[in-house]
Design a protein around this motif. Sequence first.
Motif, short mmCIF file in Angstrom:
data_model
loop_
_atom_site.label_atom_id
_atom_site.label_comp_id
_atom_site.label_asym_id
_atom_site.label_seq_id
_atom_site.Cartn_x
_atom_site.Cartn_y
_atom_site.Cartn_z
N GLU A 127 0.81 -1.21 0.00
CA GLU A 127 0.00 0.00 0.00
C GLU A 127 0.85 1.27 0.00
N GLY A 128 2.17 1.10 0.08
CA GLY A 128 3.04 2.27 0.07
C GLY A 128 3.40 2.71 -1.34
N PHE A 129 3.98 3.90 -1.43
CA PHE A 129 4.41 4.46 -2.71
C PHE A 129 5.86 4.07 -2.98
N ILE A 130 6.19 3.93 -4.26
CA ILE A 130 7.58 3.75 -4.70
C ILE A 130 7.90 4.94 -5.59
N SER A 131 8.98 5.59 -5.30
CA SER A 131 9.30 6.81 -6.04
C SER A 131 9.67 6.50 -7.48
N GLY A 132 9.45 7.48 -8.33
CA GLY A 132 9.85 7.33 -9.72
C GLY A 132 11.34 7.13 -9.85
N GLU A 133 12.12 7.78 -8.98
CA GLU A 133 13.57 7.62 -9.01
C GLU A 133 13.97 6.20 -8.67
N VAL A 141 3.98 3.26 -17.04
CA VAL A 141 2.85 3.38 -16.12
C VAL A 141 1.58 3.75 -16.89
N GLU A 142 1.71 4.68 -17.84
CA GLU A 142 0.54 5.06 -18.64
C GLU A 142 0.05 3.88 -19.47
N SER A 143 0.99 3.09 -20.00
CA SER A 143 0.60 1.90 -20.76
C SER A 143 -0.17 0.92 -19.89
N LEU A 144 0.28 0.74 -18.66
CA LEU A 144 -0.40 -0.16 -17.74
C LEU A 144 -1.79 0.37 -17.39
N ARG A 145 -1.91 1.67 -17.23
CA ARG A 145 -3.24 2.24 -16.94
C ARG A 145 -4.21 1.98 -18.09
N LEU A 146 -3.71 2.08 -19.33
CA LEU A 146 -4.57 1.82 -20.48
C LEU A 146 -5.02 0.37 -20.52
N LYS A 147 -4.23 -0.52 -19.91
CA LYS A 147 -4.60 -1.94 -19.86
C LYS A 147 -5.53 -2.24 -18.70
N GLY A 148 -5.86 -1.23 -17.91
CA GLY A 148 -6.81 -1.45 -16.83
C GLY A 148 -6.23 -1.47 -15.44
N TYR A 149 -4.93 -1.26 -15.29
CA TYR A 149 -4.32 -1.24 -13.96
C TYR A 149 -4.54 0.13 -13.32
N ARG A 150 -4.95 0.14 -12.07
CA ARG A 150 -5.17 1.39 -11.35
C ARG A 150 -3.90 1.72 -10.57
N ILE A 151 -3.21 2.76 -11.00
CA ILE A 151 -1.94 3.16 -10.39
C ILE A 151 -2.04 4.63 -9.98
N ASP A 152 -1.91 4.87 -8.69
CA ASP A 152 -1.87 6.25 -8.19
C ASP A 152 -0.50 6.84 -8.45
N ALA A 153 -0.46 8.11 -8.81
CA ALA A 153 0.80 8.85 -8.96
C ALA A 153 0.67 10.15 -8.18
N VAL A 154 1.54 10.33 -7.17
CA VAL A 154 1.48 11.51 -6.31
C VAL A 154 2.85 12.19 -6.31
N PRO A 155 2.94 13.48 -6.65
CA PRO A 155 4.23 14.18 -6.63
C PRO A 155 4.92 14.03 -5.28
N ALA A 156 6.23 13.83 -5.34
CA ALA A 156 7.09 13.68 -4.16
C ALA A 156 6.89 12.36 -3.43
N LYS A 157 5.94 11.54 -3.89
CA LYS A 157 5.74 10.22 -3.28
C LYS A 157 6.05 9.10 -4.27
N GLY A 158 5.54 9.24 -5.49
CA GLY A 158 5.78 8.22 -6.50
C GLY A 158 4.52 7.51 -6.93
N TYR A 159 4.65 6.20 -7.13
CA TYR A 159 3.56 5.41 -7.70
C TYR A 159 3.12 4.33 -6.71
N ARG A 160 1.82 3.98 -6.81
CA ARG A 160 1.26 2.93 -5.96
C ARG A 160 0.21 2.16 -6.75
N LEU A 161 0.30 0.83 -6.72
CA LEU A 161 -0.66 -0.04 -7.41
C LEU A 161 -1.88 -0.23 -6.50
N VAL A 162 -3.06 0.17 -6.98
CA VAL A 162 -4.26 0.07 -6.15
C VAL A 162 -5.33 -0.85 -6.75
N GLY A 163 -5.13 -1.34 -7.97
CA GLY A 163 -6.12 -2.24 -8.55
C GLY A 163 -5.62 -2.89 -9.82
#
Length: 343
Positions: free
Chosen positions: A24-30, A47-69
């Motif tokens: 449930e944590g974020f992984i930074s883009g770096e 990440v955008e390609s995965l979103r188009l395939k139906g993956y729900r990925i949160d992206a928050v500045p200064a935090k990174g990415y998180r897979l939520v669905g």
Amino acid sequence: MAVETTNELSQDARILGFLAEGGEGFISGEALSNRLGLSRTAVWKHVESLRLKGYRIDAVPAKGYRLVGRPDRLSALEVHPLLATRAMGRVLHHHDSIGSTNATAFRLAQDGAPHGTVVVAEQQTAGKGRRGRAWVSPPGLNLYFSAILRPELSPQRAPELTLVAAVALAEALRESGADAAIKWPNDVQLGGLKVAGILTELSAEPERVHFVIVGVGVNLNAGPEHFPEELRDTATSVAQALGRPVARAAFTAALWTRLEAWLDTYLATGFDAVRTRWKALSSTLGQQVRVRTDRGDWEGFAEDIDPTGALMVRTAEGRVERVLAGDVEQVRPRAASRPQGRG
């Protein structure tokens, strides 16, 4: 029509793996960039390609990415992490929509696709059943796939592979909680209703098999409204039987793993072990049945399958007929008395 193959998905799969590790944590883009050896821009594009395939990925500045669905799909991204096979499904052709997985797999096999290659579809528009029938294939609910096998077999033994697949399929269904049984020759039932079918097609010379296509359709999450009216009294789905939806990717991986294991056993030791297990899982043996063939219909008592997988049926006159092809239907409940043989 979207087609995904294994090589095209490696970077996407690695990103999903890293995000899954993060929970449930974020992984930074770096961090993703460093672990993948990609630029931050390239990570964002994946990440955008995965979103188009139906993956729900949160992206928050200064935090990174998180897979939520995750989507309920049968692509390599979903199935491969769950596989425990050497070959089965490792080369995977995933289609959003296709005419027939068997027809596509046959063409791939003719072009040299290796043993264990699988064609899987979210929907078929011209699904193939036995004896020229259609297989109803609504989108995004069930499992439709065809596996390319290249066994060292004589063509005369190729029909045994249908029973190998039926055993693997019934066991996978039982592992999911459904009390599956095999109806000769190639249907699997839940509570006497059809839940799955198998269609095998062969390319061979007189002395050797080039390849066999094993096509499987399993009604996993279809509801009564997804079946044509004429099938609603004879067909069911696993979800209907269990009262809950089925995780399609997990079931698919479990089935392919069992299919490879039973194929290994069959090729190493012969048909005896498959025959024994098939008999234990059968809904046909011990039943009064009606046999429908191109030469007419007749009734008898299903006693056994022989060492080649043919059904042995004793007629009312006491003859034992060897049934190689046709439709076999139960006509009386299991308590029916057994006809007496001669001698």
